[in-house]
Design a protein around this motif. Structure first.
Motif, PDB file in Angstrom:
ATOM      1  N   ASP A 234      47.532  48.822  26.719  1.00  0.00           N
ATOM      2  CA  ASP A 234      48.445  49.906  27.111  1.00  0.00           C
ATOM      3  C   ASP A 234      48.016  50.551  28.425  1.00  0.00           C
ATOM      4  OD1 ASP A 234      46.147  51.129  26.273  1.00  0.00           O
ATOM      5  OD2 ASP A 234      47.101  52.436  24.789  1.00  0.00           O
ATOM      6  N   ARG A 235      47.128  49.889  29.194  1.00  0.00           N
ATOM      7  CA  ARG A 235      46.635  50.448  30.459  1.00  0.00           C
ATOM      8  C   ARG A 235      47.226  49.701  31.651  1.00  0.00           C
ATOM      9  NH1 ARG A 235      40.775  49.792  31.187  1.00  0.00           N
ATOM     10  NH2 ARG A 235      41.027  51.377  32.812  1.00  0.00           N
ATOM     11  N   ASP A 236      47.777  50.450  32.565  1.00  0.00           N
ATOM     12  CA  ASP A 236      48.257  49.872  33.822  1.00  0.00           C
ATOM     13  C   ASP A 236      47.095  49.899  34.812  1.00  0.00           C
ATOM     14  OD1 ASP A 236      49.446  49.151  36.207  1.00  0.00           O
ATOM     15  OD2 ASP A 236      51.228  50.399  35.910  1.00  0.00           O
ATOM     16  N   LEU A 237      46.594  48.706  35.146  1.00  0.00           N
ATOM     17  CA  LEU A 237      45.422  48.597  36.022  1.00  0.00           C
ATOM     18  C   LEU A 237      45.791  48.306  37.478  1.00  0.00           C
ATOM     19  CD1 LEU A 237      43.047  46.403  33.801  1.00  0.00           C
ATOM     20  CD2 LEU A 237      43.325  48.899  33.814  1.00  0.00           C
ATOM     21  N   THR A 238      47.063  48.314  37.772  1.00  0.00           N
ATOM     22  CA  THR A 238      47.518  47.849  39.085  1.00  0.00           C
ATOM     23  C   THR A 238      46.817  48.562  40.230  1.00  0.00           C
ATOM     24  OG1 THR A 238      49.681  47.444  38.056  1.00  0.00           O
ATOM     25  CG2 THR A 238      49.562  47.349  40.459  1.00  0.00           C
ATOM     26  N   ARG A 239      46.600  49.854  40.123  1.00  0.00           N
ATOM     27  CA  ARG A 239      45.967  50.619  41.202  1.00  0.00           C
ATOM     28  C   ARG A 239      44.561  51.111  40.830  1.00  0.00           C
ATOM     29  NH1 ARG A 239      49.398  48.218  43.070  1.00  0.00           N
ATOM     30  NH2 ARG A 239      51.381  48.920  43.938  1.00  0.00           N
ATOM     31  N   VAL A 240      44.012  50.589  39.736  1.00  0.00           N
ATOM     32  CA  VAL A 240      42.694  51.021  39.270  1.00  0.00           C
ATOM     33  C   VAL A 240      41.606  50.233  40.000  1.00  0.00           C
ATOM     34  CG1 VAL A 240      41.163  51.127  37.256  1.00  0.00           C
ATOM     35  CG2 VAL A 240      43.599  51.665  37.016  1.00  0.00           C
ATOM     36  N   PRO A 241      40.561  50.877  40.496  1.00  0.00           N
ATOM     37  CA  PRO A 241      39.488  50.165  41.197  1.00  0.00           C
ATOM     38  C   PRO A 241      38.717  49.241  40.249  1.00  0.00           C
ATOM     39  CG  PRO A 241      38.896  52.468  40.872  1.00  0.00           C
ATOM     40  CD  PRO A 241      40.327  52.341  40.482  1.00  0.00           C
ATOM     41  N   PRO A 242      38.023  48.259  40.789  1.00  0.00           N
ATOM     42  CA  PRO A 242      37.349  47.251  39.954  1.00  0.00           C
ATOM     43  C   PRO A 242      36.395  47.841  38.921  1.00  0.00           C
ATOM     44  CG  PRO A 242      37.338  46.569  42.252  1.00  0.00           C
ATOM     45  CD  PRO A 242      37.892  47.956  42.227  1.00  0.00           C
ATOM     46  N   TYR A 243      35.601  48.829  39.308  1.00  0.00           N
ATOM     47  CA  TYR A 243      34.562  49.335  38.408  1.00  0.00           C
ATOM     48  C   TYR A 243      35.122  50.120  37.232  1.00  0.00           C
ATOM     49  CZ  TYR A 243      35.204  53.742  40.972  1.00  0.00           C
ATOM     50  OH  TYR A 243      35.733  54.877  41.537  1.00  0.00           O
ATOM     51  N   ARG A 244      36.423  50.439  37.262  1.00  0.00           N
ATOM     52  CA  ARG A 244      37.035  51.178  36.151  1.00  0.00           C
ATOM     53  C   ARG A 244      37.997  50.316  35.334  1.00  0.00           C
ATOM     54  NH1 ARG A 244      39.947  56.265  38.169  1.00  0.00           N
ATOM     55  NH2 ARG A 244      40.359  56.363  35.932  1.00  0.00           N
ATOM     56  N   ARG A 245      38.075  49.052  35.616  1.00  0.00           N
ATOM     57  CA  ARG A 245      39.058  48.193  34.942  1.00  0.00           C
ATOM     58  C   ARG A 245      38.597  47.686  33.580  1.00  0.00           C
ATOM     59  NH1 ARG A 245      43.094  44.717  38.676  1.00  0.00           N
ATOM     60  NH2 ARG A 245      43.617  46.415  40.112  1.00  0.00           N
ATOM     61  N   GLY A 246      37.308  47.608  33.344  1.00  0.00           N
ATOM     62  CA  GLY A 246      36.827  47.025  32.097  1.00  0.00           C
ATOM     63  C   GLY A 246      37.000  45.520  32.078  1.00  0.00           C
ATOM     64  N   VAL A 247      36.829  44.898  33.243  1.00  0.00           N
ATOM     65  CA  VAL A 247      36.992  43.455  33.379  1.00  0.00           C
ATOM     66  C   VAL A 247      35.631  42.816  33.621  1.00  0.00           C
ATOM     67  CG1 VAL A 247      38.001  41.609  34.778  1.00  0.00           C
ATOM     68  CG2 VAL A 247      39.342  43.649  34.250  1.00  0.00           C
ATOM     69  N   GLY A 248      35.311  41.781  32.860  1.00  0.00           N
ATOM     70  CA  GLY A 248      34.079  41.031  33.061  1.00  0.00           C
ATOM     71  C   GLY A 248      34.356  39.755  33.827  1.00  0.00           C
ATOM     72  N   LEU A 249      33.517  39.449  34.817  1.00  0.00           N
ATOM     73  CA  LEU A 249      33.721  38.266  35.650  1.00  0.00           C
ATOM     74  C   LEU A 249      32.464  37.407  35.634  1.00  0.00           C
ATOM     75  CD1 LEU A 249      35.225  36.573  37.801  1.00  0.00           C
ATOM     76  CD2 LEU A 249      34.338  38.146  39.535  1.00  0.00           C
ATOM     77  N   VAL A 250      32.636  36.124  35.292  1.00  0.00           N
ATOM     78  CA  VAL A 250      31.562  35.139  35.390  1.00  0.00           C
ATOM     79  C   VAL A 250      32.019  34.093  36.392  1.00  0.00           C
ATOM     80  CG1 VAL A 250      30.142  33.440  34.180  1.00  0.00           C
ATOM     81  CG2 VAL A 250      30.882  35.531  32.992  1.00  0.00           C
ATOM     82  N   ALA A 251      31.307  34.010  37.516  1.00  0.00           N
ATOM     83  CA  ALA A 251      31.701  33.106  38.595  1.00  0.00           C
ATOM     84  C   ALA A 251      30.866  31.828  38.571  1.00  0.00           C
ATOM     85  CB  ALA A 251      31.561  33.820  39.939  1.00  0.00           C
ATOM     86  N   GLN A 252      31.003  31.010  39.615  1.00  0.00           N
ATOM     87  CA  GLN A 252      30.282  29.739  39.678  1.00  0.00           C
ATOM     88  C   GLN A 252      28.780  29.954  39.736  1.00  0.00           C
ATOM     89  OE1 GLN A 252      31.787  27.100  42.742  1.00  0.00           O
ATOM     90  NE2 GLN A 252      33.838  27.959  42.565  1.00  0.00           N
TER      91      GLN A 252
END
Length: 343
Positions: free
Chosen positions: A60-78
């Protein structure tokens, strides 16, 4: 359990326009050729790429304008890219600390995440002493320690050797459980092991999507066929198989498309046999390519993988006419997406 993802990634300057939905506990594999827009989608979802159009909604969260550190997104890269001056435990605890957790809670989360991916014994090690597979599992633990609402896996095993990939794949299976996960991969085995669905991108657009088994077993796009190791041909259904667009026909033991309707067919190149005579469709040889100890014979839209001795015995060369014979039991004929499949 977190909510699902609904996203529309629009980046006109990169010619990317992609709609993507991921269920609350679903893993979707995003595949496509280099330059298709996969990295753009990942960057937009992570908030690393600012977009003027589109939307990113998580639960229920609109993240479109939310900065990366507040999104609650985990990223695993190469690459793991661990902090060299911190211990393994310190690296994993960094995320919870940065998001406001106290020291005791951050250490507890770090321990739990390291245990979840099977590297609890590495907690006191320095990153520089780890193997590639160990470092990547620590990177997965680092993402898990923040309990992300969305997990992004951007080719997480592409830089690893075969043995390390198996260990990291098992850790990824743990990480994706119970949360929406987007997996960017060039590895069909990884997609089979982890993904519920596959979305295929080409030139910044979705060209195919569906359950993993369907996309890999009955692809409708050229890239999905290549990704799954199959040869895809197009034509018109017959009662016994498919009449090819380039002339000739293939018989099929599996065909459910009404005669006269547009149809697709797939077969594995190792099932095909090039001959100088016979009943198969005739095509000029386009290229001869070495492939995993075999010779890949491309003849128009048809492909056959044969041994070097077979290629030599037939004196195959570009421009030479050849017939491609495929046993009917190896050919599957089916309808393009959205077309009728009943007789």
């Amino acid at each position: 359990m977190t909510g699902g993802l609904r996203a529309h990634v629009v980046v006109p300057e990169r010619d990317v326009d992609v709609r993507l939905d991921i269920g609350p506990a679903e893993c979707v594999a995003l595949v496509g050729p280099n330059g298709a827009g996969k990295s753009t989608v990942v960057e937009a979802l992570a908030g690393l790429l600012r977009t003027r159009q589109g939307e990113v909604v998580l639960g229920d969260r609109d993240l479109t304008r939310v900065p990366p550190y507040r999104r609650g997104v985990g990223l695993v890269a190469q690459r793991a890219d661990l902090f060299p001056h911190r211990s393994v435990a310190g690296n994993v605890a960094y995320g919870p600390r940065a998001s406001g957790s106290g020291g005791r809670e951050a250490r507890a989360r770090s321990s739990a995440a390291l245990a979840a991916v099977g590297v609890a014994g590495l907690a006191d090690r320095a990153p520089g002493t780890l193997s590639g597979g160990q470092a990547q599992r620590v990177a997965i633990a680092r993402a898990l320690a923040t309990d992300p609402a969305l997990l992004l896996l951007d080719e997480p095993t592409s830089a690893l050797d075969v043995d390390a990939r198996a260990e990291v794949r098992a850790a990824l299976g743990t990480a994706r459980t119970g949360r929406p996960t987007l997996l960017v991969t060039h590895d069909p085995l990884e997609a089979v092991a982890l993904a519920d669905r596959i979305v295929v991108l080409e030139a910044g657009r979705v060209v195919e999507a569906g359950p993993t088994a369907d996309v890999l077993g009955r692809p409708t796009s050229a890239f999905a066929a290549s990704f799954s190791g199959l040869t895809l041909v197009r034509g018109t259904a017959t009662r016994g198989g498919i009449a090819l667009e380039g002339g000739g026909a293939l018989a099929s033991g599996t065909h459910t498309v009404p005669p006269g309707r547009p149809a697709l067919a797939v077969y594995h190149p190792t099932a095909a046999r090039p001959t100088r005579d016979g009943a198969g469709p005739e095509r000029p040889v386009t290229t001869l390519e070495p492939r995993d100890g075999l010779v890949r014979v491309r003849a128009g839209e048809l492909v056959a993988d044969v041994t070097v001795s077979v290629a030599a015995a037939l004196a195959l060369a570009p421009g030479e006419a050849v017939r491609i014979v495929v046993p009917d039991a190896e050919v599957t004929v089916y309808a393009p997406a959205g077309a009728p499949t009943s007789w």
